[in-house]
Structure formats: structure tokens, C-alpha cells
Motif scaffolding. Structure first.
Motif, PDB file in Angstrom:
ATOM      1  N   ALA A 101      32.702  32.512  26.115  1.00 42.82           N
ATOM      2  CA  ALA A 101      33.191  33.567  25.231  1.00 42.82           C
ATOM      3  C   ALA A 101      34.206  34.460  25.956  1.00 42.82           C
ATOM      4  N   ARG A 102      34.126  34.518  27.288  1.00 40.22           N
ATOM      5  CA  ARG A 102      35.061  35.331  28.083  1.00 40.22           C
ATOM      6  C   ARG A 102      36.234  34.518  28.602  1.00 40.22           C
ATOM      7  N   GLY A 103      36.374  33.285  28.149  1.00 39.41           N
ATOM      8  CA  GLY A 103      37.448  32.423  28.629  1.00 39.41           C
ATOM      9  C   GLY A 103      36.907  31.434  29.643  1.00 39.41           C
ATOM     10  N   VAL A 159      25.260  48.181  39.768  1.00 34.51           N
ATOM     11  CA  VAL A 159      24.435  46.996  39.979  1.00 34.51           C
ATOM     12  C   VAL A 159      25.264  45.848  40.538  1.00 34.51           C
ATOM     13  N   SER A 160      26.387  45.565  39.892  1.00 35.55           N
ATOM     14  CA  SER A 160      27.227  44.458  40.347  1.00 35.55           C
ATOM     15  C   SER A 160      28.613  44.570  39.742  1.00 35.55           C
ATOM     16  N   VAL A 161      29.516  43.758  40.278  1.00 38.05           N
ATOM     17  CA  VAL A 161      30.875  43.648  39.759  1.00 38.05           C
ATOM     18  C   VAL A 161      31.176  42.172  39.640  1.00 38.05           C
ATOM     19  N   GLU A 162      31.764  41.775  38.503  1.00 38.54           N
ATOM     20  CA  GLU A 162      32.151  40.379  38.299  1.00 38.54           C
ATOM     21  C   GLU A 162      33.620  40.303  37.926  1.00 38.54           C
ATOM     22  N   CYS A 163      34.311  39.396  38.560  1.00 37.28           N
ATOM     23  CA  CYS A 163      35.723  39.162  38.282  1.00 37.28           C
ATOM     24  C   CYS A 163      35.832  37.925  37.398  1.00 37.28           C
ATOM     25  N   ALA A 164      36.570  38.032  36.304  1.00 37.66           N
ATOM     26  CA  ALA A 164      36.803  36.869  35.443  1.00 37.66           C
ATOM     27  C   ALA A 164      37.477  35.784  36.267  1.00 37.66           C
ATOM     28  N   PHE A 165      37.199  34.538  35.949  1.00 39.20           N
ATOM     29  CA  PHE A 165      37.752  33.428  36.725  1.00 39.20           C
ATOM     30  C   PHE A 165      39.272  33.506  36.825  1.00 39.20           C
ATOM     31  N   GLY A 216      40.998  36.099  36.851  1.00 42.64           N
ATOM     32  CA  GLY A 216      41.389  37.328  37.538  1.00 42.64           C
ATOM     33  C   GLY A 216      41.893  38.420  36.614  1.00 42.64           C
ATOM     34  N   SER A 217      41.790  38.219  35.312  1.00 40.97           N
ATOM     35  CA  SER A 217      42.365  39.165  34.357  1.00 40.97           C
ATOM     36  C   SER A 217      41.551  40.435  34.173  1.00 40.97           C
ATOM     37  N   LYS A 218      40.271  40.411  34.545  1.00 37.88           N
ATOM     38  CA  LYS A 218      39.467  41.619  34.382  1.00 37.88           C
ATOM     39  C   LYS A 218      38.310  41.659  35.356  1.00 37.88           C
ATOM     40  N   LEU A 219      37.879  42.885  35.613  1.00 40.23           N
ATOM     41  CA  LEU A 219      36.690  43.138  36.423  1.00 40.23           C
ATOM     42  C   LEU A 219      35.659  43.778  35.509  1.00 40.23           C
ATOM     43  N   LEU A 220      34.425  43.321  35.604  1.00 38.45           N
ATOM     44  CA  LEU A 220      33.330  43.904  34.829  1.00 38.45           C
ATOM     45  C   LEU A 220      32.392  44.626  35.795  1.00 38.45           C
ATOM     46  N   PHE A 221      32.117  45.885  35.499  1.00 37.40           N
ATOM     47  CA  PHE A 221      31.243  46.703  36.333  1.00 37.40           C
ATOM     48  C   PHE A 221      29.929  46.886  35.581  1.00 37.40           C
ATOM     49  N   PHE A 222      28.807  46.624  36.249  1.00 40.05           N
ATOM     50  CA  PHE A 222      27.491  46.750  35.634  1.00 40.05           C
ATOM     51  C   PHE A 222      26.740  47.905  36.280  1.00 40.05           C
ATOM     52  N   PHE A 223      26.248  48.821  35.441  1.00 35.24           N
ATOM     53  CA  PHE A 223      25.588  50.029  35.902  1.00 35.24           C
ATOM     54  C   PHE A 223      24.211  50.159  35.273  1.00 35.24           C
ATOM     55  N   THR A 224      23.374  50.969  35.901  1.00 30.98           N
ATOM     56  CA  THR A 224      22.140  51.442  35.279  1.00 30.98           C
ATOM     57  C   THR A 224      22.089  52.952  35.484  1.00 30.98           C
ATOM     58  N   ALA A 225      21.369  53.613  34.584  1.00 26.72           N
ATOM     59  CA  ALA A 225      21.182  55.064  34.701  1.00 26.72           C
ATOM     60  C   ALA A 225      19.928  55.445  33.934  1.00 26.72           C
ATOM     61  N   GLU A 226      19.223  56.448  34.441  1.00 27.71           N
ATOM     62  CA  GLU A 226      18.006  56.930  33.777  1.00 27.71           C
ATOM     63  C   GLU A 226      18.347  57.583  32.439  1.00 27.71           C
ATOM     64  N   GLU A 227      19.448  58.319  32.429  1.00 27.56           N
ATOM     65  CA  GLU A 227      19.864  59.027  31.222  1.00 27.56           C
ATOM     66  C   GLU A 227      21.318  58.721  30.938  1.00 27.56           C
ATOM     67  N   ARG A 228      21.769  59.196  29.815  1.00 25.55           N
ATOM     68  CA  ARG A 228      23.153  58.991  29.398  1.00 25.55           C
ATOM     69  C   ARG A 228      24.102  59.641  30.419  1.00 25.55           C
ATOM     70  N   VAL A 229      25.161  58.920  30.763  1.00 27.40           N
ATOM     71  CA  VAL A 229      26.128  59.419  31.742  1.00 27.40           C
ATOM     72  C   VAL A 229      27.523  59.303  31.147  1.00 27.40           C
ATOM     73  N   ASP A 230      28.295  60.394  31.265  1.00 28.04           N
ATOM     74  CA  ASP A 230      29.686  60.365  30.820  1.00 28.04           C
ATOM     75  C   ASP A 230      30.518  59.836  31.984  1.00 28.04           C
ATOM     76  N   PHE A 231      30.906  58.573  31.878  1.00 24.99           N
ATOM     77  CA  PHE A 231      31.660  57.974  32.978  1.00 24.99           C
ATOM     78  C   PHE A 231      33.093  57.636  32.571  1.00 24.99           C
ATOM     79  N   ARG A 232      33.614  58.347  31.577  1.00 29.68           N
ATOM     80  CA  ARG A 232      34.995  58.095  31.125  1.00 29.68           C
ATOM     81  C   ARG A 232      36.009  58.323  32.242  1.00 29.68           C
ATOM     82  N   GLU A 233      35.800  59.372  33.029  1.00 32.42           N
ATOM     83  CA  GLU A 233      36.730  59.657  34.133  1.00 32.42           C
ATOM     84  C   GLU A 233      36.670  58.541  35.184  1.00 32.42           C
ATOM     85  N   LEU A 234      35.461  58.025  35.428  1.00 29.03           N
ATOM     86  CA  LEU A 234      35.309  56.910  36.367  1.00 29.03           C
ATOM     87  C   LEU A 234      36.088  55.693  35.874  1.00 29.03           C
ATOM     88  N   VAL A 235      36.000  55.413  34.582  1.00 26.86           N
ATOM     89  CA  VAL A 235      36.723  54.270  34.004  1.00 26.86           C
ATOM     90  C   VAL A 235      38.230  54.444  34.217  1.00 26.86           C
TER      91      VAL A 235
END
Length: 161
Positions: free
Chosen positions: A60-62, A127-133, A135-154
Motif C-alpha cells: 500500500a506504501r509502494g 519508537v522507531s523510524v522507517e524509510c520507504a524503500f 527513499g521518498s519518505k520517513l515514517l516516525f513512530f511515537f508513543t505517549a501517555e497523553e495527547r501531545v501537540d507535536f506540530r512544531e516537531l513535524v
């Protein structure tokens, strides 16, 4: 005294046979995207694949890279999550180099992201980072106890990568 045979039995003998429909079997190959991760079914097509083969699959991701966790074997069609994606081809030496480069990008992206999370004081765990085969995108996987505003991080990660 006469012998009499009862021709009308008091108990009727019958047998019931449960007829179950034939379950269609389809050939699949089991593939892992990374060692230790979940195994997924793919359609091997006309390829002769065996356990340990490195392949490129349609996802589904190519196109993605994976390793055969089994050879080709049949499974019940009901055990397959539709649509069954296909193995495109065996991986080439160039594909293997691409995977090494992508893993290096993932490691660097993990370090950069982890540092930015600390700098921004965000209450989340990377948690982890995955690069599409491709190389077109990086996926960042996170966990958090509560809701986190991470727009600035993005925004920072988009700028960095």
C-alpha cells in the motif's frame, strides 16, 4: 412356536453426514519487512521463492523490500487479508545497497528526532523510524501517555529531511 421377524423397526436408523464446502487454497509466500516483525502473506506469482530470499513487493506504501520467511505454500483463501499483494521480483545488488542506505538514513533520522524531542521538552517516546524503500519518505513512530501537540516537531523534521 413360530419365529416372527419384525419388519417394521421401532427405531429408524439414519446417518447424517455434514457436508462442508471445499475451502479454496491459494499459494502464498510469507514475508517479513524486518527481522522480528510480523509476517505477511504475498502472492508469489510465477516466481520460485524459498525461505531467506530477498524480494521487492507491492505494498500500500509502494514497492518495499522484505525477506521470505517461508517458501511457497498453500493457505485457505479465508486466511488471506484482501487484497493479496504481489511479490514483484527478487532483490538485486542495487536493491541491497538501497536498503543499507535507507537503514543509515533511519538511524540518523532517529538520532535527530530524539534530540529535537528532548530540546522541545515533549512528553513522548520515539519508537522507531522507517524509510520507504524508494527513499521518498520517513515514517516516525511515537508513543505517549497523553495527547501531545507535536506540530512544531513535524515542521522541524520536514525542514531537516
Amino acid at each position: 412356536m413360530e419365529n416372527v421377524i419384525n419388519t417394521t423397526p421401532d427405531v429408524e436408523l439414519t446417518s447424517e453426514v455434514e457436508v462442508t464446502p471445499e475451502v479454496k487454497q491459494i499459494p502464498v509466500v510469507e514475508i517479513q519487512f524486518r527481522p522480528g516483525q510480523k509476517v505477511y502473506y504475498f502472492d508469489p506469482g510465477a516466481l520460485e521463492l524459498k525461505e531467506g530470499d530477498h524480494v521487492i513487493m507491492d505494498t500500500a506504501r509502494g514497492p518495499e523490500y522484505g525477506i521470505c520467511a517461508s517458501g511457497i505454500h498453500p493457505v485457505a483463501e479465508t486466511d488471506v487479508v484482501a487484497p493479496l499483494r504481489s511479490v514483484i521480483r527478487l532483490a538485486t545488488e542495487a536493491d541491497e545497497r538501497t536498503v543499507v542506505e535507507n537503514r543509515s538514513k533511519e538511524k540518523k533520522a532517529f538520532e535527530v528526532c530524539h534530540k529535537k524531542i528532548d530540546e522541545m521538552g515533549l512528553d513522548m517516546q520515539l519508537v522507531s523510524v522507517e524509510c520507504a524503500f524508494d527513499g521518498s519518505k520517513l515514517l516516525f513512530f511515537f508513543t505517549a501517555e497523553e495527547r501531545v501537540d507535536f506540530r512544531e516537531l513535524v515542521k522541524n523534521l520536514a525542514f531537516a529531511f
